[in-house]
Design an enzyme around this catalytic site. Structure first.
Site, PDB file in Angstrom:
ATOM      1  N   ASN A 135     -10.395   1.817  -0.572  1.00 12.61           N
ATOM      2  CA  ASN A 135      -8.952   1.580  -0.446  1.00 12.61           C
ATOM      3  C   ASN A 135      -8.440   1.082  -1.796  1.00 12.61           C
ATOM      4  OD1 ASN A 135      -6.416   0.357   0.001  1.00 12.61           O
ATOM      5  ND2 ASN A 135      -6.932  -0.222   2.099  1.00 12.61           N
ATOM      6  N   HIS A 137      -2.388   7.148   3.177  1.00  7.13           N
ATOM      7  CA  HIS A 137      -2.999   5.992   2.531  1.00  7.13           C
ATOM      8  C   HIS A 137      -4.462   5.932   2.972  1.00  7.13           C
ATOM      9  CE1 HIS A 137      -4.041   2.067   1.246  1.00  7.13           C
ATOM     10  NE2 HIS A 137      -3.937   1.498   2.421  1.00  7.13           N
ATOM     11  N   CYS A 180       0.798  -1.229   0.000  1.00 11.83           N
ATOM     12  CA  CYS A 180       0.000   0.000   0.000  1.00 11.83           C
ATOM     13  C   CYS A 180       0.831   1.280   0.000  1.00 11.83           C
ATOM     14  CB  CYS A 180      -0.946   0.014   1.199  1.00 11.83           C
ATOM     15  SG  CYS A 180      -2.232  -1.246   1.114  1.00 11.83           S
TER      16      CYS A 180
END
Length: 339
Positions: A296, A266, A123
């Protein structure tokens, strides 16, 4: 990244352009409730995500090229001006070769005119790639670098076993162009990564590498092609270690919290960003928060949020930004940059 000390001077680079791409139309959580046989409103209540985009009829490379071209257009550059291409993804287009050379080819950059390779820290891949590219530009190894994160998370989600986990994710791509900057004090002030492999299994797709042999045990291989996450383990680890990580990053940058103009995190989940506000002490108005609308997007989350901030005028010249994230592994990554 590692145990770098406070930089004696900035890595003098600038973000010349950014761009992002969301495929198709927004998919509402209520529509996913129906597909999963759940009570209406369940997934939005559990995840906080209202909608996300799913890639249908478009490839990961198509998305990467579109986002990259938008970043080039904003920078006023052509593909021939790029001499480094980094694909910064959690999940590649295929196992071998790396994804970046294919992006380079589809952008029309000819053989031998650029270097191309992948960076994968799941990520937080974009943050890692940004530091690597910046050092290459600052050392005159290249003139302009393209970093692109393109993710199709929807291909491997555990809808049957963990629908509340699956509903967190969406697809998308985002890119940034890095170039030299001669302004004193601007650029990257500090970068930091810390890894906590004690929770290596807390967030994973176990198949696809050498761990499971498809020919010897195809059922086991197939069973591990889906994403799995233990949210409780990740939350506990982050609660324990992230405040100290943030303090170390700020110390390296020579900043106090009040010096930071904007945090580009993030987009793990709406609940995670709410917790970040409480845990770090940054006001919600300083944190870019898109996750309820896009989900996400794995590595594409940070550059998508960065592009949004730039287009909204929140990340203009002179602004002090923190890019922050947590990733599978488990790792924390952070980068302090004066725009």
């Amino acid at each position: 990244m590692g145990r770098s000390k406070h930089l004696s001077k900035s890595i003098q680079v600038a973000i010349r352009g950014t761009g992002h791409f969301l495929p198709g139309h927004p998919v509402a959580s209520e529509a996913l409730d129906t597909r999963a046989g759940l009570k209406r409103g369940h997934l939005e209540q559990e995840t906080g995500v209202k909608s996300r985009h799913f890639a249908e009829g478009i490839s990961q490379i198509d998305m990467a090229v579109t986002a990259s071209q938008r970043a080039l257009d904003q920078a006023g550059l052509g593909a021939d001006d790029i001499d480094l291409v980094i694909s910064a993804n959690g999940v590649p287009f295929q196992t071998l070769p790396s994804t970046a050379p294919l992006v380079m080819r589809e952008l029309g950059i000819g053989d031998g005119n650029a270097a191309a390779f992948d960076v994968n820290s799941t990520c937080t891949s974009f943050i890692s790639a940004l530091e690597i590219a910046s050092r290459q530009v600052a050392s005159d190894t290249c003139r302009h670098a393209l970093i692109v994160s393109s993710e199709i998370a929807s291909r491997g989600l555990p809808w049957s076993e963990q629908p509340e986990v699956a509903a967190l994710f969406g697809d998308g791509a985002a890119a940034a162009i890095i170039g030299p900057d001669d302004r004193s004090g601007c650029g990257i002030r500090a970068s930091l990564m810390r890894s906590y492999p004690s929770k290596y299994e807390a967030c994973q797709i176990a198949a696809g590498g050498t761990r499971f042999d498809y020919h010897e045990n195809p059922d086991e291989f197939a069973r591990h092609t889906l994403f799995r996450m233990n949210g409780a383990d990740l939350f506990k680890l982050t609660l324990k270690h992230f405040p100290g990580f943030l303090d170390e990053l700020l110390e390296q940058a020579g900043w106090q919290k009040e010096d930071v103009d904007l945090v580009v995190p993030h987009q793990a989940s709406p609940h995670a960003l709410t917790h970040m506000v409480r845990q770090t002490g940054f006001g919600g108005d300083k944190i870019v928060n898109l996750v309820a609308q896009v989900g996400n997007q794995i590595a594409a989350s940070v550059p998508t949020a960065l592009d949004h901030a730039r287009r909204q005028g929140q990340a203009g010249p002179g602004k002090r930004l923190l890019m922050l994230g947590t990733s599978a592994g488990v790792s924390f990554s952070g980068l302090a940059m004066q725009m």
